[in-house]
Each structure stands twice: as C-alpha cells, then as structure tokens.
Design a protein around this motif. Sequence first.
Motif, short mmCIF file in Angstrom:
data_model
loop_
_atom_site.label_atom_id
_atom_site.label_comp_id
_atom_site.label_asym_id
_atom_site.label_seq_id
_atom_site.Cartn_x
_atom_site.Cartn_y
_atom_site.Cartn_z
N GLN A 27 15.78 0.79 -13.86
CA GLN A 27 15.98 1.65 -15.01
C GLN A 27 17.59 1.85 -15.18
OE1 GLN A 27 13.50 4.67 -13.88
NE2 GLN A 27 15.12 6.13 -13.76
N GLY A 28 18.27 1.84 -13.93
CA GLY A 28 19.53 2.07 -13.68
C GLY A 28 20.02 3.15 -12.78
N TYR A 29 21.18 3.38 -12.26
CA TYR A 29 21.28 4.20 -11.15
C TYR A 29 23.11 4.26 -11.14
CZ TYR A 29 22.05 0.31 -8.06
OH TYR A 29 22.05 -0.98 -7.56
N ARG A 30 23.47 5.14 -10.60
CA ARG A 30 24.94 5.42 -10.33
C ARG A 30 25.28 5.42 -8.82
NH1 ARG A 30 26.85 9.40 -14.26
NH2 ARG A 30 26.63 7.47 -15.56
N ILE A 31 26.35 4.88 -8.51
CA ILE A 31 27.00 4.94 -7.18
C ILE A 31 28.15 5.49 -7.19
CG2 ILE A 31 27.45 3.93 -4.91
CD1 ILE A 31 25.83 1.53 -5.70
N VAL A 32 28.13 6.85 -6.42
CA VAL A 32 29.55 7.67 -6.85
C VAL A 32 30.35 7.82 -5.37
CG1 VAL A 32 30.42 9.99 -7.70
CG2 VAL A 32 28.68 8.66 -8.85
N PHE A 33 31.57 7.55 -5.44
CA PHE A 33 32.37 8.03 -4.19
C PHE A 33 33.35 9.09 -4.64
CE2 PHE A 33 31.09 3.72 -3.00
CZ PHE A 33 31.00 3.94 -1.69
N ASN A 34 33.15 10.33 -4.28
CA ASN A 34 34.14 11.43 -4.54
C ASN A 34 35.21 11.28 -3.36
OD1 ASN A 34 32.78 12.27 -6.78
ND2 ASN A 34 31.40 13.49 -5.35
N THR A 35 36.32 11.35 -3.91
CA THR A 35 37.61 11.04 -3.18
C THR A 35 38.52 12.46 -3.38
OG1 THR A 35 37.40 8.77 -2.90
CG2 THR A 35 39.54 9.62 -2.03
N GLY A 36 38.61 13.25 -2.28
CA GLY A 36 39.46 14.59 -2.42
C GLY A 36 38.84 15.70 -3.02
N ALA A 37 39.30 16.78 -2.59
CA ALA A 37 38.54 18.07 -3.02
C ALA A 37 38.68 18.19 -4.64
CB ALA A 37 39.32 19.38 -2.46
N GLY A 38 39.54 17.64 -5.19
CA GLY A 38 39.89 17.72 -6.66
C GLY A 38 38.93 17.00 -7.37
N ALA A 39 38.11 16.06 -6.52
CA ALA A 39 37.28 15.13 -7.27
C ALA A 39 35.94 15.61 -6.82
CB ALA A 39 37.24 13.75 -6.89
N GLY A 40 35.47 16.81 -6.15
CA GLY A 40 34.36 17.22 -5.80
C GLY A 40 33.74 16.88 -4.19
N GLN A 41 34.81 16.32 -3.69
CA GLN A 41 34.29 15.87 -2.23
C GLN A 41 34.33 17.17 -1.36
OE1 GLN A 41 36.83 12.83 -0.20
NE2 GLN A 41 35.32 12.58 1.36
N THR A 42 33.15 17.27 -0.79
CA THR A 42 33.08 18.65 0.13
C THR A 42 32.92 18.19 1.69
OG1 THR A 42 30.69 18.85 -0.28
CG2 THR A 42 32.16 20.04 -1.96
N VAL A 43 32.45 17.15 1.96
CA VAL A 43 32.23 16.66 3.19
C VAL A 43 33.29 15.36 3.40
CG1 VAL A 43 30.91 15.92 5.15
CG2 VAL A 43 29.94 17.41 3.28
N PHE A 44 34.41 15.46 4.22
CA PHE A 44 35.31 14.46 4.30
C PHE A 44 34.81 13.34 5.34
CE2 PHE A 44 36.94 18.00 2.01
CZ PHE A 44 37.59 17.40 0.98
N HIS A 45 33.74 12.73 5.11
CA HIS A 45 33.40 11.64 5.78
C HIS A 45 32.92 10.91 4.71
CE1 HIS A 45 30.87 9.88 9.14
NE2 HIS A 45 30.52 9.20 8.20
N ALA A 46 33.39 9.65 4.53
CA ALA A 46 33.09 8.58 3.51
C ALA A 46 31.62 8.25 3.32
CB ALA A 46 33.56 7.28 3.71
N HIS A 47 31.13 8.60 2.07
CA HIS A 47 29.83 8.53 1.58
C HIS A 47 29.64 8.11 0.00
CE1 HIS A 47 30.96 12.72 0.74
NE2 HIS A 47 29.92 12.85 0.05
N ALA A 48 28.52 7.48 -0.10
CA ALA A 48 28.21 7.10 -1.48
C ALA A 48 26.96 7.97 -2.01
CB ALA A 48 27.75 5.82 -1.37
N HIS A 49 27.00 8.42 -3.04
CA HIS A 49 25.96 9.35 -3.75
C HIS A 49 25.06 8.37 -4.70
CE1 HIS A 49 27.27 13.46 -3.33
NE2 HIS A 49 28.46 12.79 -3.06
N VAL A 50 23.87 7.91 -4.39
CA VAL A 50 22.97 7.12 -5.18
C VAL A 50 22.31 7.91 -5.97
CG1 VAL A 50 21.28 5.28 -5.24
CG2 VAL A 50 22.89 5.34 -3.41
#
Length: 119
Positions: free
Chosen positions: A85-108
């Motif tokens: 049906q479709g999904y999104r992979i998101v990488f937030n980079t930096g606090a201004g983009a919503g990154q809250t844990v500064f360890h690389a991670h992908a949201h599925v």
Amino acid sequence: MAGEPQADCLFCKIATGDIPATVVRETETTIAFRDVSPKAPTHVLVIPKAHYPDAASLAAAEPGIAADVLREAGQVAADEKVDGQGYRIVFNTGAGAGQTVFHAHAHVLGGRGLEWPPG
C-alpha cells in the motif's frame, strides 16, 4: 570516536541491550524496533549498531552499513505488510528537522495515508 558506542546515547544502549525495546528485526549491523511514540500504525526505527550522529555521516563513513539500514527498512515494511500500500522511510537530520536522538536512524512509517508534504 565515530562508530563506537556512546555511553550517553539512547540508541547505543538499545543496540547493546542495556535499554529494552520492542525489537522486530536484527542483523549483524542493524536493529529495528517499534517507536515508543508512533506517528502511524506502523512506526519502526531502523538503526545501525555503530554510532554515527546522522544519516549523512553514516553514509560517508560506512556506505555498506547505510545500505543495510535501507535494506532492513524495506524488509520491515514487508514484514509489517505495508509494502503493497506504500510506506515512507524518513531520516531526520538535525534538531531543526526534528531529530531528537543523534544516532542515525530511519523511521519506517505506514498503515495510513501519508500525504505530502508531511506534517
């Protein structure tokens, strides 16, 4: 040192098993677990076990592990049955983009309509 576990990093502690998480997949280089504050019916984080502060630094230093993260994100989507049906992979980079844990991670994210732009 980049790549080494960081004592003050939440995701490093999850990767080493020092902090519990609901793990859905694990490989030699990655671990995938459910987000504690899901934004969609399927919301799984895929992280490298090695510590890098964001996706760009991971890709620059360890392109093979960056590829592992993406491959596992796709496998998570298949396991969660949102790949059709479709999904999104998101990488937030930096606090201004919503990154809250500064360890690389992908949201599925999947399981509901995901309009563009997100928000």
